[in-house]
Enzyme design. Sequence first.
Site, PDB file in Angstrom:
ATOM      1  N   LYS A 128      40.814   7.900  37.359  1.00 22.33           N
ATOM      2  CA  LYS A 128      39.839   7.268  38.246  1.00 22.33           C
ATOM      3  C   LYS A 128      39.874   7.875  39.651  1.00 22.33           C
ATOM      4  O   LYS A 128      38.836   7.946  40.327  1.00 22.33           O
ATOM      5  CB  LYS A 128      40.061   5.758  38.293  1.00 22.33           C
ATOM      6  CG  LYS A 128      39.742   5.050  36.983  1.00 22.33           C
ATOM      7  CD  LYS A 128      38.294   5.306  36.541  1.00 22.33           C
ATOM      8  CE  LYS A 128      37.938   4.548  35.283  1.00 22.33           C
ATOM      9  NZ  LYS A 128      36.532   4.773  34.854  1.00 22.33           N
ATOM     10  N   TYR A 168      45.329   6.221  33.714  1.00 18.36           N
ATOM     11  CA  TYR A 168      44.091   5.631  34.219  1.00 18.36           C
ATOM     12  C   TYR A 168      43.945   5.877  35.718  1.00 18.36           C
ATOM     13  O   TYR A 168      42.862   6.242  36.202  1.00 18.36           O
ATOM     14  CB  TYR A 168      44.094   4.134  33.911  1.00 18.36           C
ATOM     15  CG  TYR A 168      42.786   3.436  34.158  1.00 18.36           C
ATOM     16  CD1 TYR A 168      41.724   3.587  33.270  1.00 18.36           C
ATOM     17  CD2 TYR A 168      42.610   2.607  35.259  1.00 18.36           C
ATOM     18  CE1 TYR A 168      40.524   2.928  33.478  1.00 18.36           C
ATOM     19  CE2 TYR A 168      41.422   1.947  35.478  1.00 18.36           C
ATOM     20  CZ  TYR A 168      40.371   2.108  34.585  1.00 18.36           C
ATOM     21  OH  TYR A 168      39.175   1.462  34.808  1.00 18.36           O
ATOM     22  N   SER A 228      37.256   2.540  39.951  1.00 16.76           N
ATOM     23  CA  SER A 228      38.152   1.396  39.849  1.00 16.76           C
ATOM     24  C   SER A 228      38.824   1.179  41.196  1.00 16.76           C
ATOM     25  O   SER A 228      38.829   2.063  42.065  1.00 16.76           O
ATOM     26  CB  SER A 228      39.212   1.691  38.779  1.00 16.76           C
ATOM     27  OG  SER A 228      40.300   0.790  38.846  1.00 16.76           O
TER      28      SER A 228
END
Length: 256
Positions: free
Chosen positions: A164, A160, A147
């Site tokens: 990532k 998150y 990401s």
Amino acid sequence: MKGVERFALTGQVALVTGGGGGLGAAGALALAEAGADIALVARNRAKLEAAAKAVEATGRRAVVVEADVSDPAAMVEAASQVVRAMGRVDILFNNAGITNPQSLLDIAPEDFARVLEVNVTGAFHTIRAVAPAMIERGYGRIINMGSILSGRGMANRGAYCASKAGLANLGAACAFEFGGAGVTVNTLGATVIVTDLNRELVRTQPQLYARVVDRTPLGRLGEIEDLMGALLFLASPASGFVTGQTLFVDGGYTAG
């Protein structure tokens, strides 16, 4: 190889986790259109079957395996099923992932841990299940779905962001460990990609994505097609001297 032959995947086998929908199904289709047979792994059989039909419509073979990437034994068995059906795995697209858009002070510890369990540990389990045979054969392409938050923070995305960033650095570590055997490991650092799952939300609530759009030199969110070329490059012989990298496909978001 000459010209576009460098990007062809004819005769290869790709395993795609999270292959039942969204970017997983789209990636599987793109890999199939480039010539690969596809193994689709996820928890929802109905979605897997739909994705498999799309692959088969290109003339390529597809096999469906129900499995949870966070279960190490299940991923070993999934890889075994794929090898029995397809003979080997040349390409691994580690796409399975989840998010939890809560602040760090609000998210429950078990929910934070679950994001890491799927996004990072799930990729670890899958790599461990697939990479030994790649190393033995002296060839492999592993692409992790990262990401723009693989290298940057964002409010209310702490779990998150951590996952990532961890996934990208896991890929870099694998690149050092596997490189001598001809196996490359890279990460796709995608911006927000508009899919059928979020397209209506993007249209009706653009303010949710304004921070990303305003920071992006190309002035928009990503579309699925924007990501597929980068995926095919990293999956193909053309990327043979590229490993340990995060390739940001983000319209320039991370440039400044």
